[in-house]
Design an enzyme around this catalytic site. Structure first.
Site, PDB file in Angstrom:
ATOM      1  N   ASP A 265       0.858  -1.189   0.000  1.00 48.53           N
ATOM      2  CA  ASP A 265       0.000   0.000   0.000  1.00 48.53           C
ATOM      3  C   ASP A 265       0.895   1.239   0.000  1.00 48.53           C
ATOM      4  O   ASP A 265       2.112   1.137   0.224  1.00 48.53           O
ATOM      5  CB  ASP A 265      -0.862  -0.056   1.279  1.00 48.53           C
ATOM      6  CG  ASP A 265      -1.914   1.042   1.330  1.00 48.53           C
ATOM      7  OD1 ASP A 265      -2.271   1.585   0.265  1.00 48.53           O
ATOM      8  OD2 ASP A 265      -2.367   1.352   2.451  1.00 48.53           O
TER       9      ASP A 265
ATOM     10  N   GLU B 239       2.746   4.926  -3.886  1.00 48.22           N
ATOM     11  CA  GLU B 239       2.727   5.901  -5.010  1.00 48.22           C
ATOM     12  C   GLU B 239       4.049   6.657  -5.149  1.00 48.22           C
ATOM     13  O   GLU B 239       4.375   6.998  -6.287  1.00 48.22           O
ATOM     14  CB  GLU B 239       1.562   6.870  -4.805  1.00 48.22           C
ATOM     15  CG  GLU B 239       0.200   6.232  -5.037  1.00 48.22           C
ATOM     16  CD  GLU B 239      -0.208   5.243  -3.935  1.00 48.22           C
ATOM     17  OE1 GLU B 239       0.280   5.394  -2.810  1.00 48.22           O
ATOM     18  OE2 GLU B 239      -0.985   4.327  -4.218  1.00 48.22           O
TER      19      GLU B 239
ATOM     20  N   ASP C 139      -8.868   3.538  -2.697  1.00 45.24           N
ATOM     21  CA  ASP C 139      -9.864   3.966  -1.699  1.00 45.24           C
ATOM     22  C   ASP C 139     -11.133   4.524  -2.333  1.00 45.24           C
ATOM     23  O   ASP C 139     -11.322   5.739  -2.417  1.00 45.24           O
ATOM     24  CB  ASP C 139      -9.241   5.008  -0.770  1.00 45.24           C
ATOM     25  CG  ASP C 139      -8.114   4.414   0.056  1.00 45.24           C
ATOM     26  OD1 ASP C 139      -8.024   3.183   0.141  1.00 45.24           O
ATOM     27  OD2 ASP C 139      -7.315   5.197   0.600  1.00 45.24           O
TER      28      ASP C 139
END
Ligand code: MIG
Length: 801
Positions: free
Chosen positions: A407, A410, A485
């Site tokens: 997770d 990015e 999300d």
């Protein structure tokens, strides 16, 4: 698009006339008077690479996207010239390069029709601030042209009229049209005049695509740095474009273990251990199949990766083992941020070995994430990836964790503008040192790759399982992914449908959404409808952020629980069908979900459809996407389709109403299909499969189907121990013939098939197996519902009226 300040604005620059041409094996080199060089490389007959430099010198040719297994080689290549052009001809394409200005036009060799043509073509603007160029390309849109692809964009399938940006971004509660979001897949397919081609712009800087938005008849793409470097991929079938793109950027390196295709349950966060165990027990108690349970960030000690909170999880190894005994795989989250803490061994190692990213002038890249202030491994450094992969030893080998969830890669940073690293951060980029401007879009991909390497090493002889949020083209080689999300709204159910289809046509099929929505809470109806969609996504997981309440299959009352169970059970029955579709994806790059346009581009009705899609090769699915619905209208592509629930036959090429109360959804099977099914299991491997059910859907005509099976895990299949059954079905008014051709050395546990023949237009009088007449008793023939049991080794089954 304009980077320079007005003061420094130099305006667009263009290639001048060609002054020299050379051929180097498969690469044609064109040099212009103003030192622009164009390399046209013939990768395959239908795949051309275009690479430009404005300085007369090319950078090192390096790409994280292109697979080392990508096919190369062509059947035919000839270069000629006329007064105005160089003309490159392959067995599929003719490419004109203008002698005057380097502009390119590409034609189909078969009928000389124009496929794709530069408008301004390649041009650039010098980047005063960073050096190098802003590189740009513009092409003339062809009449009636449509555009598809680009990864996870949360928009309708057809991209025409829109502009997009690619910059991997943590996007909590993104919505329709939010751009950019988590992934960068700079690949699109275009379709006009029944012909399709694709463009893969392999540039990792911030890139942009404009599909007739800025100017009605122009399609353009550009990047804030790097090279104009793109692949032109011709079809003319869109499915071939996608297959060739996937060949170029890679298919998954191995089949996923079958359990990874089961249902997964996740939440932020299940803790302590007693809570995890209670959730798992509830699945078994309520007999809702489930294969995997997830531990989100709270399992760690102060969010330190590779540690455990011993208060909540005193003995992880025991817990993981107990869950495994009950058929649950444990999957844990791992984030990139490493807490600054001299007492923490992972941090110490990273520091001592100089593995963390640094700013331009030398300080470490410091950023706040869950653990507080962190440093971040430079995953673009192969040494760092190797180190990272070894950190999984204890988790996987000793504790027994079966999958890792990456997770925040990015990379996400809290409380800073842009929510990520500043541009000046330095990266190794596998020896091609650069700034974050170039490495940003691949950072998450390289983290997932390093994680994959670790899982692969320590899971051996089992197969690895990784999930990532961030991705660049090619990430599908290593990992599965989810769409980030999302929110518990009906519109997000629609978005999930679009994103999964779009990812599949962007070469990345192992994808799913947070079922029910991550932010906020769904009501029971929305959750049930989302489960119905989710069981048709290759990755099938409920996940939610716990602060909005419970989100388990039993949260919404018995009637919803029953619907959810029914559909998860259907998923488990369809596992051999899905596994076969996965095998086709891994072997051939064929996407697991096919948007209707990808399925039948010749039918113009498909060009703007969004909701319906083909699951695998033979199932047409259409989710219910709003509240209080007892059904919906949907479009049926050409052909005859059996309603899964009623066996009613619908003729395609039209839009029709389909009933679907909350316990149902529109699911149709292509006539002639043979759909393999396993018995319902609470988890993969719970039961030994002692018979393969095959639902056979009669067709007056021919159809072929496949069933792929292997040991469900491990690597024996790579040594030929798989079982591939090719079925050929041929139906007529008074007979049905099914032929089987089997290959591979894997022996399935079952000995027989149970065939259930739907829509048989006659009463069975005679049955021959391999040319020998066989008694109905021997086959357990049930003439009322046309079921029969047959030895799995048959080669020809002949059923006659
Ligand atoms: O800042 O780990 O998308 O799935 O549950 C939030 C907590 C961090 C974002 C992920 C989500 C996960 C959550 N994470």
């Amino acid at each position: 698009m304009i980077l320079n300040t007005e003061l420094e604005y130099k305006g667009n620059m263009f290639p001048a006339k060609i002054v020299s041409y050379q051929k180097h094996i498969d690469t044609l080199v064109f040099t212009t008077e103003n030192n622009v060089i164009l390399h046209v490389t013939v990768q395959r007959d239908s795949v051309l690479r275009f690479r430009y430099t404005t300085t007369g010198i090319f950078e090192n040719d390096f790409s994280y996207a292109i697979s080392r297994h990508a096919s190369r080689g062509y059947n035919f290549l000839e270069v000629s010239e006329d007064d105005d052009h160089y003309i490159i001809t392959t067995s599929k394409l003719i490419c004109h390069v203008s002698k005057l200005d380097l502009r390119v036009a590409i034609y189909d060799v078969k009928d000389n029709s124009l496929i794709c043509e530069d408008e301004l073509g390649f041009h650039w603007e010098e980047s005063y601030e960073f050096g190098g160029d802003v590189v740009k390309m513009s092409k003339t849109a062809q009449p009636g042209e449509s555009y598809y692809g680009l990864g996870d964009k949360p928009v309708d399938n057809n991209l025409k009229g829109k502009r997009f940006e690619n910059w991997v971004t943590d996007s909590y509660a993104y919505g329709r049209d939010t751009d950019p979001i988590y992934k960068t897949i700079p690949f699109y397919t275009a379709l006009h005049n029944k012909k399709s081609y694709g463009i893969f712009f392999d540039n990792t800087f911030r890139t942009f695509f404009d599909f007739c938005h800025e100017r009605r008849n122009i399609t353009s793409f550009w990047a804030h740095g790097g090279e104009m470097n793109y692949y032109f991929i011709y079809g003319p079938e869109m499915s071939d474009v996608v297959v060739n793109y996937t060949d170029l950027t890679g298919k998954p390196h191995e089949m996923p273990a079958l359990w990874t295709l089961g249902y997964h349950q996740c939440k932020w966060s299940y803790y302590p251990e007693s809570n995890v165990k209670a959730i798992a027990a509830k699945f078994r108690e309520l007999q809702i199949p489930c294969d995997a349970i997830y531990l989100d960030i709270d399992y760690m000690d102060g969010f330190r990766c590779f540690t455990w909170n011993k208060e909540h999880f005193p003995d992880p190894k025991r817990m993981v083992k107990e869950l495994a005994d009950d058929g649950f795989k444990t999957i844990v989250i791992i984030d990139p941020g490493i807490k600054i803490d001299m007492e923490y061994s992972v941090f110490k190692e990273g520091l001592d070995n100089d593995y963390f990213c640094k700013r331009a002038d030398g300080p470490y890249m410091k950023g706040k994430v869950w653990p507080g202030e962190c440093y971040f491994p430079d995953f673009t450094n192969p040494k760092v990836r190797e180190w990272w992969s070894n950190l999984f030893k204890e988790l996987v080998e000793d504790i027994g964790v079966k999958g890792v969830w990456n997770d925040m890669n990015e990379p996400a940073v809290m409380d800073v503008p842009g929510k990520t690293f500043p541009n000046d951060v330095r990266h190794d980029y596998d020896g091609n040192r650069c700034s974050h401007r170039k490495a940003h879009n691949v950072y998450g991909m390289q983290m997932a790759r390093a994680t994959y390497q670790g899982l692969k090493k320590f899971s051996y002889p089992k197969r690895p399982f990784v999930i990532t949020r961030a991705a660049y083209s090619g990430t599908q080689r290593y990992t599965s992914s989810w769409t980030g999300d999302n929110v518990a709204t009906w519109d997000h159910l629609n978005i999930a449908n679009l994103q999964a289809q779009r990812m599949c046509m962007s070469g990345f099929s192992f994808i799913g959404s947070d079922i029910g929505g991550f932010a906020e809470q769904p009501n029971g109806e929305l959750y049930a409808r989302w489960i119905q969609l989710g069981i048709f996504h290759p990755f099938c997981r409920t996940h939610s952020s716990g602060d909005h309440g419970e989100q388990e299959p039993w949260t919404f009352g018995t009637s919803v629980t029953d619907v959810v169970r029914k559909f998860i059970e259907l998923r488990y029955q369809l596992l051999p069908y899905l596994y076969t579709a996965f095998w086709r994806y891994v072997e051939e790059g064929i996407p697991i979900l096919k948007s209707l346009v990808l399925y039948d581009q010749a039918d113009p009705h498909t060009h703007y459809r969004n909701d319906e899609f083909i699951f695998g090769e033979k199932m047409l699915v259409c989710p219910i996407t709003g509240p209080n619905q007892q059904g919906r209208r949907m479009y049926f592509p050409q052909g005859d389709w059996f309603n899964l629930w009623t066996d009613e036959i619908v003729t395609g090429g039209q839009e029709l109403w389909v009933d679907a109360d909350l316990d149902s959804m529109p699911i149709f099977i292509k006539s002639g299909a043979m759909i393999p099914k396993y018995p319902i299991q609470q988890y993969v491997g719970e039961k030994e499969i002692d018979e393969l059910l095959i639902d056979v859907y009669f067709k007056n005509g021919k159809e072929s189907s496949q069933v792929y099976e292997d040991a469900t895990d491990g690597y024996d299949y790579k040594k030929g121990r798989y079982s591939l059954r090719n079925f050929k079905l041929q139906g007529k008014e008074n007979e049905l013939i099914i032929q089987q051709h089997k290959s591979g050395k894997f022996m399935t546990t079952y000995k027989t098939f149970k065939l259930n023949i739907h829509g048989l237009p006659f009463k069975i009088k005679t049955i021959q197996i391999d040319n020998v007449e066989t008694s109905f008793n021997d086959l357990n023939l049930n003439g009322d519902d046309n079921t029969l049991i047959i030895d799995k080794e048959f080669t020809e089954l002949h059923i006659m009226a």
